[in-house]
Design an enzyme around this catalytic site. Sequence first.
Site, PDB file in Angstrom:
ATOM      1  N   HIS A  27     -44.975 -11.561 -22.528  1.00 52.63           N
ATOM      2  CA  HIS A  27     -44.579 -12.670 -21.645  1.00 52.63           C
ATOM      3  C   HIS A  27     -43.095 -12.578 -21.308  1.00 52.63           C
ATOM      4  CE1 HIS A  27     -48.068 -15.255 -22.972  1.00 52.63           C
ATOM      5  NE2 HIS A  27     -47.932 -14.534 -24.067  1.00 52.63           N
ATOM      6  N   TYR A  28     -42.707 -13.280 -20.250  1.00 51.88           N
ATOM      7  CA  TYR A  28     -41.293 -13.653 -20.141  1.00 51.88           C
ATOM      8  C   TYR A  28     -41.214 -15.165 -20.252  1.00 51.88           C
ATOM      9  CZ  TYR A  28     -41.620 -14.617 -14.974  1.00 51.88           C
ATOM     10  OH  TYR A  28     -41.926 -15.083 -13.719  1.00 51.88           O
ATOM     11  N   THR A  29     -40.014 -15.643 -20.630  1.00 58.76           N
ATOM     12  CA  THR A  29     -39.874 -17.078 -20.872  1.00 58.76           C
ATOM     13  C   THR A  29     -39.834 -17.884 -19.574  1.00 58.76           C
ATOM     14  OG1 THR A  29     -37.499 -16.728 -20.959  1.00 58.76           O
ATOM     15  CG2 THR A  29     -38.673 -16.832 -23.070  1.00 58.76           C
ATOM     16  N   GLU A  92     -42.594 -13.062 -26.525  1.00 55.24           N
ATOM     17  CA  GLU A  92     -41.832 -13.615 -25.407  1.00 55.24           C
ATOM     18  C   GLU A  92     -40.525 -12.849 -25.235  1.00 55.24           C
ATOM     19  OE1 GLU A  92     -42.160 -16.028 -23.161  1.00 55.24           O
ATOM     20  OE2 GLU A  92     -43.828 -17.284 -23.862  1.00 55.24           O
ATOM     21  N   HIS A 134     -49.314 -11.219 -19.654  1.00 58.27           N
ATOM     22  CA  HIS A 134     -49.931 -12.541 -19.498  1.00 58.27           C
ATOM     23  C   HIS A 134     -50.676 -12.627 -18.165  1.00 58.27           C
ATOM     24  CE1 HIS A 134     -49.343 -17.143 -20.194  1.00 58.27           C
ATOM     25  NE2 HIS A 134     -50.577 -16.754 -20.394  1.00 58.27           N
ATOM     26  N   ASP A 144     -46.179 -13.566 -15.244  1.00 56.72           N
ATOM     27  CA  ASP A 144     -45.282 -12.888 -16.181  1.00 56.72           C
ATOM     28  C   ASP A 144     -46.034 -11.784 -16.948  1.00 56.72           C
ATOM     29  OD1 ASP A 144     -46.681 -15.068 -17.575  1.00 56.72           O
ATOM     30  OD2 ASP A 144     -45.434 -14.612 -19.290  1.00 56.72           O
TER      31      ASP A 144
HETATM   32 ZN   LIG Z   1     -46.585 -16.100 -20.390  1.00 59.72          ZN
END
Ligand SMILES: [Zn+2]
Length: 243
Positions: A27-29, A92, A134, A144
């Site tokens: 993921h990215y935040t 993340e 994700h 993301d």
């Molecule tokens: Zn995500």
Amino acid sequence: MKYNVIYSPNFDKKRRSKKSIKFIVIHYTGMQSERESLIRLCNRKSNVSSHYFIKNNGKILKLVEDHHVAWHAGKSNWKNYKNLNKNSIGIELANKGHEFGYTNFKKKQLSSLIKICKALIKKYKIKRENVVGHSDIAPLRKIDPGEKFPWKKLANRKIGIWHNCNNKELTRSRKIKISIKFKSIFVKNLKKIGYYFFNKKKTKIFKIVKAFQRHYRQELIDGIIDKECLIIAKNLLKNSKKP
Ligand SMILES: [Zn+2]
């Protein structure tokens, strides 16, 4: 692996078995700052968390123990799996994301990510093709880690998969229209790779094609199935059949 611990209260209290862990979800935040992201991931009211958080400077924080289910994937599908939280480790990466100024992931951040993935793949015997984004598992809701995420670089380290198509051939095939027959072959191939198709509504297919492109054809994300997409999907499958 070196990391600091900041526990998040957001996880299933029941322990899970080691062999239930089959996926890594990246993921990215997507928030303005690392501080803000961490506050959210550790706030009881947010109901979200991840197992690991990697800062821009490469520092790793552990938020939830691997043997607990963290709440990062939400409603999701991949291959025959549904709601992947219970079968995955969530990582993340700090990045402002598409909404607040999407930037390249930092070198130190990526080298920490590679270290974690290597360790997790070994420990839980995770298949390399089971490292996903994700957006791959929730293509209708999520974008993301996005098209700046270097999947090819990771695949060179046996994390995730990549194609070995001829680049010139790919560039030549970009935006070349294909017939309905080949479009349906493409959709079938995407299903075999793992993408889940809820139904045949056109708008939804468009989003799933975009998710595929964000991962495997990062130069052009238009949601249109062209010859280049067809070639890449076919090649990914061919490679996955190799021992
Ligand atoms: Zn995500």
